[in-house]
Design an enzyme around this catalytic site. Structure first.
Site: not given
Ligand SMILES: *[C@@H]1O[C@H](CO)[C@@H](O)[C@H](O)[C@H]1NC(C)=O
Ligand SMILES: *[C@@H]1O[C@H](CO)[C@@H](O)[C@H](O)[C@H]1NC(C)=O
Length: 312
Positions: A79, A130, A228-229
């Site tokens: 994402h 993801d 995120s990530g």
């Protein structure tokens, strides 16, 4: 005498070339192992504590976290790229060895991106699978501040590693929709089994086998610390190393009880990761960086040997 010293130096070089960095992972040369005590809540990470953590940036601004898995590969969330495909790849960069976002020091290394391998079955709605592997244009040089993490080989392996401490790290906000942290933050979390996480009052069946939940025992109040990530990393006491167990995916809206952070479960993507890494130009590169010193050494040893023979 001089000649013998020369032989010794060459031998030492050979040994270091053959047993170098690529085999070691999950170690942090600058910071001790996590002790017995638990750190409750988030705090600033000690410098050098998370040498595999990177900042993926767009036009020099922090965009997502990522994790170094090899000298050319960084694991992150799909994402982070899925909605940004129109942004030129040349505006992205990956920064390693970073602690303070606004003040990258001498320890940082900056690389551009040569390829973004998003998981083929990424589902933007659920969001299942993801995970994305970012390939760098040139390899990181591993140092005390820059190291690769280990990755679990499969789900069984994840289980038998018997993790004692797990941490989330990132420059993400302390508060939902808050500002970024300038300094890298860490928070200890507990892995939460899927059955609990899927309870009707929790995520109500939303959590697939490719996801893993983690949060704080005392509630979810600090789990927005993750980024995120970035990595959910766990410490194996038996092996004295860290493994990346998850990739920060979603659900870290802060302060919601029974809504722990949800992470892409890396043990489910070991084969995908292997294929993605070897199916690229990086394979050739990796081979070269290991083979050339080895061959050089062999040649030198041979030369020295002949020399010895000649001298006798
Ligand atoms: C899982 O990984 C472990 C550790 O590398 C290995 O011994 C085992 O054979 C693997 N199991 C499967 C089903 O691949
Ligand atoms: C896992 O860790 C716990 C706590 O440190 C320990 O009691 C247990 O024996 C370990 N299990 C294995 C299989 O190593």
């Amino acid at each position: 005498m001089e000649f013998k010293a020369g032989v010794l130096v060459v031998m030492a070089l050979c040994v270091s070339a053959l047993t170098s960095s690529e085999d070691s992972c999950g170690q942090r040369p600058l910071v001790a192992s996590p002790g017995m005590s638990r750190i409750v809540g988030g705090r600033e990470a000690p410098e050098g504590a998370w040498p595999w953590q990177v900042s993926i940036q767009i036009q020099s601004r922090h965009h997502c976290g990522g994790t170094i898995v090899s000298n050319l590969g960084v694991l992150t969330a799909t994402h982070c790229f899925y909605k940004y495909l129109k942004i030129s790849r040349s505006l992205f960069r990956v920064v390693a060895g970073l602690h303070v976002l606004s003040a990258p020091g001498d320890q940082t290394q900056i690389r551009s991106i040569s390829e973004v391998k998003m998981h083929e079955d990424y589902n933007g709605v659920s969001p299942d699978n993801d995970v994305t592997l970012v390939l760098l244009s040139s390899p990181f040089d591993f140092t005390g501040h820059i190291q690769p993490v280990c990755t679990p080989h499969n789900v069984t392996h994840e289980f038998i590693l018997n993790f004692t401490h797990c941490f989330i790290t990132g420059w993400g906000s302390r508060y939902y929709r808050g500002r970024l942290n300038n300094r890298l933050q860490e928070a200890e979390v507990e892995l939460i089994d899927r059955r609990t996480c899927n309870l009707i009052t929790w995520y109500d069946g939303f959590i697939t086998e490719n996801m893993i939940c983690a949060g704080l025992e005392s509630g979810a109040s600090d789990s927005c610390q993750g980024d995120s990530g970035g990595p959910l990393q766990c410490y194996s006491e038996d092996e004295d190393r860290f493994y990346v167990v998850g990739v920060t995916s979603f659900g870290h809206m802060c302060g919601h009880p029974r809504r722990p952070g949800v992470y892409a479960r890396t043990s489910r993507f070991a084969d995908w990761l292997k294929t993605s890494q070897t199916a690229s130009a990086s394979a050739a590169h990796k081979l070269n960086t290991r083979l050339i010193p080895a061959l050089l050494c062999a040649a030198l040893m041979l030369l020295l040997n002949i020399h010895t023979v000649c001298q006798q």
